[in-house]
Design an enzyme around this catalytic site. Structure first.
Site, mmCIF file in Angstrom:
data_model
loop_
_atom_site.group_PDB
_atom_site.id
_atom_site.type_symbol
_atom_site.label_atom_id
_atom_site.label_comp_id
_atom_site.label_asym_id
_atom_site.label_seq_id
_atom_site.Cartn_x
_atom_site.Cartn_y
_atom_site.Cartn_z
ATOM 1 N N ARG A 241 0.846 -1.186 0.000
ATOM 2 C CA ARG A 241 0.000 0.000 0.000
ATOM 3 C C ARG A 241 0.884 1.240 0.000
ATOM 4 O O ARG A 241 1.891 1.304 0.713
ATOM 5 C CB ARG A 241 -0.938 0.012 1.216
ATOM 6 C CG ARG A 241 -2.141 -0.914 1.091
ATOM 7 C CD ARG A 241 -3.088 -0.410 -0.007
ATOM 8 N NE ARG A 241 -4.294 -1.213 -0.142
ATOM 9 C CZ ARG A 241 -4.423 -2.239 -0.979
ATOM 10 N NH1 ARG A 241 -3.393 -2.602 -1.733
ATOM 11 N NH2 ARG A 241 -5.558 -2.893 -1.067
ATOM 12 N N GLU A 270 -3.462 7.886 -5.512
ATOM 13 C CA GLU A 270 -3.597 7.202 -6.796
ATOM 14 C C GLU A 270 -4.893 7.656 -7.473
ATOM 15 O O GLU A 270 -5.941 7.678 -6.822
ATOM 16 C CB GLU A 270 -3.614 5.680 -6.594
ATOM 17 C CG GLU A 270 -2.315 5.143 -6.033
ATOM 18 C CD GLU A 270 -2.358 3.666 -5.684
ATOM 19 O OE1 GLU A 270 -1.314 3.111 -5.341
ATOM 20 O OE2 GLU A 270 -3.455 3.064 -5.751
ATOM 21 N N HIS A 298 -0.154 0.522 -9.741
ATOM 22 C CA HIS A 298 -0.956 -0.376 -8.896
ATOM 23 C C HIS A 298 -1.449 -1.556 -9.744
ATOM 24 O O HIS A 298 -2.635 -1.889 -9.771
ATOM 25 C CB HIS A 298 -2.138 0.368 -8.269
ATOM 26 C CG HIS A 298 -2.648 -0.294 -7.022
ATOM 27 N ND1 HIS A 298 -3.101 0.416 -5.934
ATOM 28 C CD2 HIS A 298 -2.763 -1.595 -6.669
ATOM 29 C CE1 HIS A 298 -3.491 -0.412 -4.979
ATOM 30 N NE2 HIS A 298 -3.298 -1.641 -5.415
#
Length: 338
Positions: A241, A270, A298
């Site tokens: 994360r 993000e 990601h």
């Protein structure tokens, strides 16, 4: 047989629940949105649904939870659940489950791919060959390093951390793991060296790979002080994360040669924010940063098989509870009303 209504508010697919319908059967009505704003969905929709299948875009906060009048379960179509208010859901009697049985191999592979990209000098070779495929056709343009007998440090050896460290072991690396929540003896089964402090794994790792959930304890865990403990030739990898790593401190550490390189699949904001000093430097690519920073969007979880598993296994978890009351992978059990 009962009929259920299921809402996916922030769907990451555009095929009107093809996989979910296949798994759930014909007694489920699916409602599909692709929004990050709960107000885009009418109150009457929130109120009538029997279950939510949620991704990572729309926060499931108190405002959303207060609109759920009939919801029996919330299932996160993925692993991380830091955007879900577990306590409020539990107080309302709604169990929250996640989907830990997808993406394990993909994320572990991604972490190892980042390690190998740096240790084999792939970024430098690619950059120089792209500039001049003939003139730069020479091994001297990269600086690969041998990883056999080097130390692979893993912070968190749950499912994904374990998958990553087993891959590193196959390269002949020595594994040092830190995980204060892993059962005692797990390190024996894995045949790794367990250490009792984050500081020790930071100081010993030649490659440090992060595999922890985002909690108040882990938020900002890799900060300026942590980075200063690492070896100057160490590589940092984060596929967990974004907020676990202080990216402003990381870009300073790279600029000051406190560590050698970093590979990040996740960022604190993000999509990437140009307000982040690390993202800004990555976009500008100053000479001191070239070949030392990899960013991916990601995407470590991503594969066609992984995406299918996330959707299918989440749906199975949901249907199991709706049809039998059996609860799989509950993450808010401590908050559920008796």
């Amino acid at each position: 047989m009962a009929r259920y209504t299921v809402l996916t508010p922030d769907a990451q697919h555009d095929d009107d629940h093809r996989v979910e319908r296949e798994v759930a059967g014909g007694d489920v009505d699916f409602i599909h949105y692709t929004t990050a704003d709960a107000s885009d969905i009418p109150d009457e929709t929130w109120e009538k649904v029997d279950a939510l299948l949620v991704w990572h875009v729309l926060p499931i906060d108190q405002r959303v939870l207060s609109r759920l009048k009939n919801c029996k379960i919330i299932v996160r179509c993925g692993v991380g659940f830091d955007h879900i208010d577990l306590a409020t859901a539990g107080g309302a009697g709604i169990p929250v489950s996640n989907c830990p049985d997808y993406g394990t191999n993909e994320v572990a592979d991604h972490a190892i791919a980042m390690m190998l990209t740096f240790t084999r000098g792939m970024t430098a070779y690619h950059r120089t060959m792209t500039a001049d495929p003939t003139g730069n056709f020479h091994w001297k343009h990269g600086e690969p390093r041998r990883i056999r007998h080097k130390t692979f440090g893993v912070v968190g050896f749950g499912r994904i951390g374990t998958a990553a460290l087993l891959r590193a072991k196959a390269f002949g690396m020595h594994i040092v793991g830190y995980d204060k929540y892993a059962p005692r003896g797990q390190e024996i089964a894995l045949e790794i060296e367990r250490v009792e402090s984050l500081e020790e794994v930071l100081e010993r790792a030649d490659v440090l790979s992060i595999h922890t959930p985002l909690t108040e304890e882990t938020r900002g865990m890799i900060d300026a002080a942590a980075l200063k403990r690492m070896k100057s030739d160490a590589i940092l990898i984060n596929t967990a994360r974004g907020p676990i790593v202080d990216t402003a401190a990381l870009i300073d550490a790279l600029r000051n040669n406190e560590i050698a390189a970093a590979g990040l699949d996740v960022l604190p904001v993000e999509p990437a924010s140009m307000d982040d000093p690390l993202v800004k430097a990555f976009a500008e690519q100053p000479n001191w940063l070239k070949d030392r920073l990899i960013l991916t969007p990601h995407a470590a979880f991503n594969s066609a098989a992984g995406r299918y598993d996330a959707r299918a296994n989440s749906t199975r978890t949901m249907m199991r509870y709706l049809e039998t009351g059996e609860l799989w992978n509950c993450v808010n059990g401590a908050f559920l009303k008796a």
